[in-house]
Design an enzyme around this catalytic site. Structure first.
Site, PDB file in Angstrom:
ATOM      1  N   PHE A 202       1.065 -12.935  -5.990  1.00  0.00           N
ATOM      2  CA  PHE A 202       0.954 -13.829  -4.828  1.00  0.00           C
ATOM      3  C   PHE A 202      -0.445 -13.733  -4.224  1.00  0.00           C
ATOM      4  O   PHE A 202      -0.907 -12.642  -3.893  1.00  0.00           O
ATOM      5  CB  PHE A 202       2.015 -13.428  -3.795  1.00  0.00           C
TER       6      PHE A 202
ATOM      7  N   SER B 263       3.414  -7.695  -9.491  1.00  0.00           N
ATOM      8  CA  SER B 263       3.885  -8.066  -8.156  1.00  0.00           C
ATOM      9  C   SER B 263       4.791  -9.303  -8.229  1.00  0.00           C
ATOM     10  O   SER B 263       5.818  -9.282  -8.907  1.00  0.00           O
ATOM     11  CB  SER B 263       2.683  -8.298  -7.235  1.00  0.00           C
ATOM     12  N   MET B 264       4.433 -10.417  -7.558  1.00  0.00           N
ATOM     13  CA  MET B 264       5.251 -11.616  -7.659  1.00  0.00           C
ATOM     14  C   MET B 264       5.335 -12.093  -9.102  1.00  0.00           C
ATOM     15  O   MET B 264       6.341 -12.698  -9.509  1.00  0.00           O
ATOM     16  CB  MET B 264       4.705 -12.729  -6.771  1.00  0.00           C
TER      17      MET B 264
ATOM     18  N   ASP C 257       1.929   2.546  -2.823  1.00  0.00           N
ATOM     19  CA  ASP C 257       1.686   1.107  -2.887  1.00  0.00           C
ATOM     20  C   ASP C 257       1.770   0.594  -1.461  1.00  0.00           C
ATOM     21  O   ASP C 257       2.803   0.734  -0.799  1.00  0.00           O
ATOM     22  CB  ASP C 257       2.748   0.456  -3.780  1.00  0.00           C
TER      23      ASP C 257
ATOM     24  N   HIS D 208      -1.427  -0.874  -5.359  1.00  0.00           N
ATOM     25  CA  HIS D 208      -0.617  -2.013  -5.780  1.00  0.00           C
ATOM     26  C   HIS D 208      -1.188  -2.771  -6.982  1.00  0.00           C
ATOM     27  O   HIS D 208      -0.483  -3.056  -7.945  1.00  0.00           O
ATOM     28  CB  HIS D 208      -0.422  -2.980  -4.608  1.00  0.00           C
TER      29      HIS D 208
END
Length: 247
Positions: free
Chosen positions: A25, A93-94, A194, A224
């Site tokens: 994202f 992530s996303m 994270d 992250h």
């Protein structure tokens, strides 16, 4: 609208094993490019698409939604599946959530998943306010460049578009609901430290999927955006070993 230099999609045709890599994202293919190049060096066919609204401006991203991002990922997967004997999907992530959604829809046509700090939940109480806040606050603080390695910067927005974020949070509900439908082999790598996505997100994925072949690896020297961080070489090599074992 022009694309930021370095945010362009990445594509290479190699063997009949394909790998689709999906960024996160507000991020861009830049965060996945070193991983993609490593896979290319190993001979694989690789696709790293740029999700709609990413790599331009956060204002443009606010006009896009989860369905737009998924459509591009789905199209890239279908193209690889037509070309290759097997296709693996990796996501950050996303991008991890989008990879899970692909696995839920396409079943055994996805040969395996490599998830890096997958995002399917936040623990921040302010997320509950987003359905209202999006009408009065078009953007929020950035989540980009959570990287431990000195001097490394993620090419991503300096603001987080709230309308787009609400779309993501809504989509997570379906991804979480359908996690038991994920039966493919899964390699999940996540960072205990994270500052964007909580460890409970990875724990939820591992607890709910139905995969008989799942491996968890902790990335102790990264935050992250681990694909650009100190543990990046390990992510790249572990993914190659995972693909080779299943191919």
């Amino acid at each position: 609208m022009s694309v930021l230099p370095g945010a362009e999609p990445y594509s290479h045709d190699g063997s009949d094993t394909g790998v689709l890599l999906v960024h996160g994202f507000t991020g861009t293919p830049q965060s996945m490019r070193p991983w993609g190049e490593h896979l290319v060096e190993r001979g694989y066919t690789v696709r790293v698409p740029r999700l709609p609204g990413h790599g331009t401006t956060w204002q443009e991203m606010n006009r896009t939604r989860w369905d737009d991002w998924y459509a591009v990922v789905d199209a890239a997967f279908r193209e690889l599946h037509e070309r290759c004997a097997r296709v693996f999907v990796g996501g950050l992530s996303m991008g991890g959530a989008l990879a899970l959604a692909l696995a839920q829809e396409h079943g055994p046509r996805v040969s395996g998943l490599v998830l890096v700090n997958p995002a399917v939940k936040f623990e921040d109480w302010r997320v509950r306010l987003v359905p209202v806040l999006k009408y009065v606050m078009p953007s929020a603080a950035a989540i980009a460049s959570d990287i431990k390695k000195p001097g490394v910067v993620e090419l991503a927005y300096d603001r987080s578009p709230v309308h787009a974020a609400h779309s993501q949070f809504t989509a997570w509900k379906n991804v979480i609901r359908d996690l038991p439908e994920v039966t493919q082999p899964v390699l999940l790598l996540h960072s205990p430290e994270d500052h964007v996505v909580p460890a409970s997100s990875s724990e939820l994925v591992l607890a709910r999927i139905s995969s008989e072949d799942s491996t968890e690896i902790l990335l102790h020297d990264s935050y992250h955006v681990a694909t650009l961080d100190n543990d990046a070489p390990r992510i790249f090599e572990e993914s190659v070993q995972f693909i080779e074992r299943l191919s």
